[in-house]
Design a protein around this motif. Structure first.
Motif, short mmCIF file in Angstrom:
data_model
loop_
_atom_site.label_atom_id
_atom_site.label_comp_id
_atom_site.label_asym_id
_atom_site.label_seq_id
_atom_site.Cartn_x
_atom_site.Cartn_y
_atom_site.Cartn_z
N ASP B 50 -22.40 7.72 -6.39
CA ASP B 50 -22.92 8.61 -7.41
C ASP B 50 -24.23 9.18 -6.87
O ASP B 50 -25.24 8.48 -6.80
CB ASP B 50 -23.16 7.80 -8.70
CG ASP B 50 -23.70 8.68 -9.82
OD1 ASP B 50 -23.63 9.92 -9.69
OD2 ASP B 50 -24.20 8.12 -10.80
N VAL B 51 -24.18 10.43 -6.44
CA VAL B 51 -25.38 11.05 -5.85
C VAL B 51 -26.06 11.89 -6.92
O VAL B 51 -25.47 12.80 -7.48
CB VAL B 51 -25.00 11.92 -4.63
CG1 VAL B 51 -26.25 12.57 -4.03
CG2 VAL B 51 -24.27 11.09 -3.58
N THR B 52 -27.31 11.57 -7.23
CA THR B 52 -28.03 12.30 -8.28
C THR B 52 -28.29 13.74 -7.83
O THR B 52 -28.34 14.04 -6.63
CB THR B 52 -29.37 11.60 -8.60
OG1 THR B 52 -30.06 11.34 -7.38
CG2 THR B 52 -29.09 10.27 -9.31
N THR B 53 -28.50 14.63 -8.81
CA THR B 53 -28.57 16.07 -8.50
C THR B 53 -29.74 16.43 -7.59
O THR B 53 -29.73 17.48 -6.97
CB THR B 53 -28.71 16.90 -9.79
OG1 THR B 53 -29.81 16.38 -10.54
CG2 THR B 53 -27.45 16.85 -10.62
N ASN B 54 -30.74 15.56 -7.51
CA ASN B 54 -31.90 15.90 -6.68
C ASN B 54 -31.69 15.57 -5.21
O ASN B 54 -32.55 15.84 -4.41
CB ASN B 54 -33.14 15.12 -7.19
CG ASN B 54 -32.95 13.61 -7.08
OD1 ASN B 54 -31.85 13.10 -7.27
ND2 ASN B 54 -34.01 12.91 -6.78
N ARG B 55 -30.55 14.95 -4.89
CA ARG B 55 -30.37 14.52 -3.51
C ARG B 55 -29.16 15.17 -2.82
O ARG B 55 -28.26 14.47 -2.33
CB ARG B 55 -30.24 13.00 -3.44
CG ARG B 55 -31.51 12.24 -3.82
CD ARG B 55 -32.70 12.56 -2.90
NE ARG B 55 -32.41 12.31 -1.50
CZ ARG B 55 -32.52 11.12 -0.91
NH1 ARG B 55 -32.91 10.07 -1.61
NH2 ARG B 55 -32.26 10.97 0.36
N PRO B 56 -29.15 16.51 -2.72
CA PRO B 56 -28.01 17.15 -2.03
C PRO B 56 -27.91 16.71 -0.57
O PRO B 56 -26.84 16.77 0.02
CB PRO B 56 -28.32 18.65 -2.15
CG PRO B 56 -29.79 18.72 -2.42
CD PRO B 56 -30.13 17.49 -3.19
N ASP B 57 -29.01 16.23 -0.01
CA ASP B 57 -28.96 15.80 1.39
C ASP B 57 -28.04 14.58 1.56
O ASP B 57 -27.58 14.30 2.66
CB ASP B 57 -30.36 15.45 1.91
CG ASP B 57 -30.99 14.29 1.15
OD1 ASP B 57 -31.12 14.40 -0.08
OD2 ASP B 57 -31.31 13.27 1.79
N CYS B 58 -27.80 13.88 0.46
CA CYS B 58 -26.92 12.71 0.54
C CYS B 58 -25.48 13.05 0.18
O CYS B 58 -24.66 12.16 -0.01
CB CYS B 58 -27.44 11.59 -0.33
SG CYS B 58 -28.88 10.81 0.43
N LEU B 59 -25.20 14.36 0.09
CA LEU B 59 -23.81 14.77 -0.11
C LEU B 59 -23.15 14.92 1.25
O LEU B 59 -22.37 15.83 1.49
CB LEU B 59 -23.75 16.09 -0.89
CG LEU B 59 -24.26 16.01 -2.34
CD1 LEU B 59 -24.39 17.41 -2.94
CD2 LEU B 59 -23.35 15.15 -3.19
N SER B 60 -23.49 14.04 2.17
CA SER B 60 -22.93 14.09 3.51
C SER B 60 -23.05 12.71 4.14
O SER B 60 -23.88 11.90 3.72
CB SER B 60 -23.70 15.09 4.38
OG SER B 60 -25.00 14.60 4.63
N HIS B 61 -22.22 12.47 5.14
CA HIS B 61 -22.30 11.19 5.82
C HIS B 61 -23.60 11.02 6.58
O HIS B 61 -24.17 9.94 6.62
CB HIS B 61 -21.08 11.01 6.74
CG HIS B 61 -19.82 10.72 5.99
ND1 HIS B 61 -19.12 11.71 5.32
CD2 HIS B 61 -19.17 9.56 5.74
CE1 HIS B 61 -18.08 11.15 4.72
NE2 HIS B 61 -18.08 9.84 4.96
N LEU B 62 -24.09 12.12 7.15
CA LEU B 62 -25.35 12.03 7.89
C LEU B 62 -26.49 11.63 6.96
O LEU B 62 -27.31 10.79 7.29
CB LEU B 62 -25.66 13.37 8.58
CG LEU B 62 -26.93 13.37 9.43
CD1 LEU B 62 -26.79 12.44 10.64
CD2 LEU B 62 -27.28 14.79 9.91
N GLY B 63 -26.50 12.24 5.79
CA GLY B 63 -27.56 11.95 4.82
C GLY B 63 -27.52 10.50 4.36
O GLY B 63 -28.56 9.84 4.26
N VAL B 64 -26.32 10.01 4.08
CA VAL B 64 -26.19 8.62 3.64
C VAL B 64 -26.56 7.68 4.78
O VAL B 64 -27.24 6.68 4.58
CB VAL B 64 -24.76 8.35 3.12
CG1 VAL B 64 -24.57 6.88 2.78
CG2 VAL B 64 -24.47 9.22 1.89
#
Lengths: 325, 688
Positions: B50-64
């Protein structure tokens, strides 16, 4: 005394002899005056003795009568005590009110005051002042019911935070309970109207540790003294840092069960430290004051506490449901 | 957001930790990426984040992976993202990019590739996409998706041959323009929408979806890869107006990384060339009129302590922020200077950095402290009133109901002679909640009906809640929210027992409830015959008046309304405003000394005109102010055959007492006659 079998008959006998006006003894007493003075004392004594004997006899007889009457009553009066008692009608407060009150009472004991605000709220108080400007994704997340361009049905009770802070200086320790609205279709877990309790504490020196401590103290009173809480990072525009707060599962004490889906934790509310921009909006100095806020669903707590499977039951008003709380 | 464990391994060596999948999931949850599910997909494990709306950078494997690297102090292994060389000049193909709306599209990069063979993707690529729930399509589309889910940056591939004029123009749609998007839907465009166009027509909806006409297919050999950065607001509004949400729009709306377009493009070109033998036949064209400038920022250690409540060392802060890409530099003992990375548009104030530190120190490391008591808690001013009403009603056998605040005008129309103005909801979700209620009675009557349907026969309900009035102003600025109380009952009166029968719940039962309720709040209401209520029986209804003001009504539901709801039993209903009752605090009890001398009762039976309301007798008796008359009440009422036409027989009981001594027969008789004579005179009563 022959033939006297009731208290009424006994009274008649008593009146006949002892009545102060017309009783035989009273009449005889009155005649004393006509006796020669030498005989009076003896006659008087005799009459008094007679009065004593009669009185005593009547009282004895009265006791006898009463006890035999009681004996008859005791013999004849008999109830099947297993028959149902009178069904005084039952009334109950609504389960949401019940939980709401319980929560309010705990917070008031903890020094929180209860504040309220309008349900039709301006865009400014519902969004803008809470660091949710127009076009902010959070406006989508909580699909809003609009009355006009500038008026909404409040989507949370957070506007009361702003109204309270605008009205006074810290220290602030409030809760804001009430109806809130979302543009949600009705189903087992959603309703376009539900209830929320928002909390706000502002003072000098308030930290995330106080947030944790306050919520832990609250949940230990609401659930049980061994309840634990867990905070993990999350996002709400009007707090920074933001947190999601979980409580240790009240059904399995954190061991893992059906209710907590095996995790031992139940997600229960959103919280965080008041965003410095929110402080700036209400004219507080974010360097001087810090604070925390949280918001939790009353309905959700009720669902959890009573394990009600469908939110709709709360608004159907079926007395078979209402009578259970 | 689905995140594949093996895919994460590409960017961070989590296996090296030897902690196991569960621990990785827990770590993700505790840094704010709540793992809501763990699923085995073949040999892979997939997290549902569950990625909160403020963290689009975590909508990717690199970000996570970056979060894990920071948490576990591991190295983040980014893929090779430098540009491949371009072919010799004579083989090059032209492409021109023009941004007409730099405000909406600050950056647009593209590169042309040729000798592309469109075919099925290799197994490793298909496995990656399938693990995260994506259906493989062909190698080119799959590479763009791989980059999307890997790096978080949306790309688009155009068939170069289908682009008019070998040109890309980023502009707003023109009036009347249309596009058929990849989902085969023909869409009308408006000038608010940002479009990717060729020399003539729109070929893609910027940041949302490509057009069908320029779609790559089996015959495509030359493609233009697009990698851009669009303003979140424009993508958001366009996606909304088109009712179209895509993986691309989801990320652009939340803000993509403005530094990523060229890197993502290079990475995609590398993958395509590697897989298909394609060649780069244009330079990387990078229109970037206003390059992103990384923002320097200062984080004070004292602020961390002030907000978190714990000390975190400068070294620890630097390690965390370095792992998250903030390039920190420790400034003495007090502060850390950082540079906010381009992918962290959410970091805006110092406390955002405090959160970064707190997340990775761990919220569970924050101690628990109860704030020092500085305030005294109190309930609202209305709470005592609410409580008194509710406890009275609950004690009298009423269940508290709660209905939603919504209604439709048709429901209230039945209850009103004249439809009052209501507050409409401008975007109602259903046809059943278009307005806010102005009364509680319709909802409560419906609840009563429901209960009968459920098989409950004796039902007594109350609701204490808000109603809403629009006011005079057109935009409802002077609307009012008013607390109302409504009661509804039907069936047997209080308790039906094998040994007693109280009969049907009737008007006087409900009136008694209202009287008790008001008495409990220190108020005495007057009940005035009401014959013109739209929803109450004209003969069995009253208005409830308090200090000269009508606050509500009470009565039996009008047979017409009862019929509409298919009631076969009498329904009693009351509704009134609580505004004036709540205006003052509840009064403290006032103690009256008890009279120690016996009270004397005298009963009076008399005939009275049927038309005469009993309240006039009461008022007349009260007006006499007879000394020592403590109580006056009706104890019997009879109307029937043995009485003269138009008369009723009443028996009332007078109770006299005197605080200074026992009243003599004469004193009582004198006072009693005073009342009787006055009643004879005023109402021509005939004592019996």
């Amino acid at each position: 005394m022959q033939g006297v079998s009731s208290l009424d008959e006994l009274t008649a006998v008593r009146d006949k002899y002892l009545s102060r006006q017309r009783g035989v003894l009273a009449l005889e007493m009155r005649k004393l005056g006509s006796l020669p003075s030498a005989e009076r004392p003896a006659a008087g004594q005799l009459l008094n003795r007679l009065k004593g004997v009669v009185t005593e006899e009547l009282e004895r007889f009265q006791e006898e009568l009463k006890s035999s009457a009681n004996a008859v009553r005791l013999k004849t009066e008999f109830l099947d005590v297993s028959l149902p008692g009178f069904p005084y009608p039952e009334g109950k407060i609504h389960p949401i009110r019940r939980v709401w009150r319980e929560m309010e009472e705990i917070f008031v004991r903890m020094g929180f005051s209860v504040e309220t605000g309008p349900q039709i709220e301006s865009d400014y108080y519902n969004f803008e002042a809470l660091n949710i400007p127009k076009g902010h994704p959070a406006r989508d997340d909580q699909d809003t019911l609009y009355i006009s361009d500038n008026l909404v049905l409040r989507t949370h009770t957070s506007p009361v935070q702003i109204r309270t802070m605008e009205g006074k200086e810290p220290p602030i320790r409030i809760i804001a309970p009430g109806r809130v609205y979302r543009r949600d279709a009705v189903d087992a877990t959603h309703s376009p109207m539900f209830h929320q309790i928002e909390g706000l504490v502002v003072d000098e020196g308030i930290t995330m540790a106080d947030l944790k401590g306050s919520l832990e103290a609250f949940f230990q009173q609401l659930f049980s003294p061994d309840t634990k809480i867990r905070m993990r990072p999350s996002y709400f525009p009007f707090v920074e840092p933001g947190a999601e707060v979980d409580v240790s599962c009240i059904f399995c004490s954190g061991k893992g069960c059906r209710v907590c889906k095996g995790s031992g934790w139940i997600e229960i509310l959103g919280a965080g430290m008041v965003h410095p921009k929110v402080f700036s909006m209400v004219g507080y100095d974010p360097e001087k004051y810090t604070g925390f806020a949280w918001g939790m669903g009353i309905d959700r707590i009720a669902i959890l506490k009573y394990q009600v499977e469908d939110l709709r039951l709360f608004f159907e008003n079926d007395i078979r449901f209402l009578s259970q709380f | 957001m689905k995140i594949s464990y093996s895919w994460l391994q590409d960017y961070v060596d989590i296996d090296m930790l030897g902690v196991g999948v569960e621990e990785v999931a827990r770590a993700l949850t505790m840094v704010g990426l709540a793992v809501e599910g763990i699923e085995e997909v073949g040999p892979d494990t997939v997290f549902d984040l569950d990625v909160t709306t403020n963290r689009p950078d975590c909508l990717s494997h690199l970000g996570v992976a970056r979060e894990l690297a920071a948490q576990f102090r591991l190295r983040l292994n980014k893929p090779e993202m430098t540009a491949l060389p371009t072919v010799e000049a004579q083989e090059r193909l032209p492409i021109e990019i023009a941004i007409e709306e730099p405000g909406l599209c600050p950056r647009y990069a593209g590169r042309v590739l040729t000798d592309v063979r469109i075919e099925e993707s290799p197994d490793w690529l298909k496995a990656r996409l399938e693990a995260v729930g994506q259906r493989p399509i062909n190698n080119i589309v799959d590479v763009t998706n791989f980059v999307l889910f890997g790096l978080g940056h949306p790309l688009h591939a155009f068939d170069y041959q289908k682009l008019n004029g070998r040109k890309i123009v980023v502009r707003r749609a023109r009036l009347g323009e249309r596009i058929t998007t990849l989902d085969e839907v023909k869409r009308e465009l408006t000038p608010e929408m940002l479009m990717i166009c060729d020399a003539q027509v729109p070929v893609a909806v910027a940041g949302v979806m490509g057009g069908a006409d320029s779609e790559i297919g089996e015959g495509s050999t030359t493609i233009l890869l697009e990698s851009a950065f669009f303003q979140p607001a424009t993508v958001r509004s366009t996606a909304r107006s088109l009712g179209l949400s895509t993986e691309a729009s989801y990320r652009f709306e939340r803000r993509a990384d403005p530094m990523m377009p060229v890197q993502a493009l290079n990475y995609a070109c590398r993958l395509i060339c590697e897989m298909t033998g394609a060649r780069c036949v244009s330079e990387v064209v990078d229109e970037n009129p206003a390059p992103y400038a990384p923002r320097p920022f200062t984080l004070r250690l004292s602020r961390i302590k002030q907000v978190m409540g714990v000390d975190v060392s400068a070294g620890n802060v630097a390690d965390i922020l370095s792992g998250l890409g903030f390039a920190p530099e420790v400034q003495g003992e007090e502060a850390v200077e950082v540079c906010i990375p381009s992918f962290r548009g959410d970091v805006d104030v110092e406390d955002d950095l405090v959160e970064e530190v707190a997340r990775h120190v761990g919220y569970d490391k924050i101690p628990t402290r109860y704030p020092a008591p500085t305030t005294i808690g109190h309930f609202t001013a209305e709470e005592p009133h609410d409580r008194r009403i509710i406890s009275t009603l609950v004690g009298l056998g009423f269940y508290e109901a709660m209905n939603l605040s919504f209604t439709i005008p048709a429901k209230e129309e039945r209850f009103l002679t004249q439809v009052s103005a209501m507050i409409p909801i401008s975007n109602p979700l259903t046809e059943m909640d278009t307005h806010l209620r102005t009364m509680l009675a319709p909802g409560l009557v419906e609840s009563l009906r429901q209960n009968l349907n459920f098989g409950n026969r004796n039902v007594r309900l109350f609701e204490l809640g808000p109603v809403f009035f629009p006011g005079e102003s057109e935009n409802f600025t002077d609307h009012r929210e008013v607390r109302h109380l409504a009661l509804a009952a039907t069936g047997e009166a209080f308790g039906s027992h094998w040994n007693h029968s109280a009969g049907e719940f009737d008007f006087f039962h409900l009136k008694g409830v209202v009287e008790r309720l008001l008495a409990g709040m220190g108020a005495t209401a007057e009940f005035e015959q009401l014959s013109d209520s739209a929803y109450l029986h004209p003969g069995v209804a009253a208005s409830i008046r308090l200090g000269g003001e009508t606050i509500g009504v009470i009565g039996e539901l009008h047979p017409r309304v009862a019929e509409a709801y298919k009631f076969t039993t009498r329904v009693l209903i009351a509704e009134f405003s609580l505004e004036s009752l709540y205006a003052a605090p509840l009064a403290e009890p006032e103690y009256q000394r008890l009279v120690r001398f016996p009270a004397v009762e005298r009963d009076l039976s008399f005939l009275l005109d049927r038309e005469m309301p009993f309240s006039t007798i009461t008022s007349a008796v009260q007006a006499l102010r007879v000394q020592g008359l403590k109580d006056f009440r009706l104890i019997d009422l009879y109307y029937g055959q043995n009485l003269p036409q138009g008369k009723i027989s009443l028996t009332v009981r007078f109770t006299f007492e005197d605080p200074t001594g026992t009243l003599t027969q004469n004193e009582v008789s004198e006072r009693y006659s005073q009342v009787v004579e006055a009643l004879k005179l005023q109402f021509a009563i005939e004592p019996r």
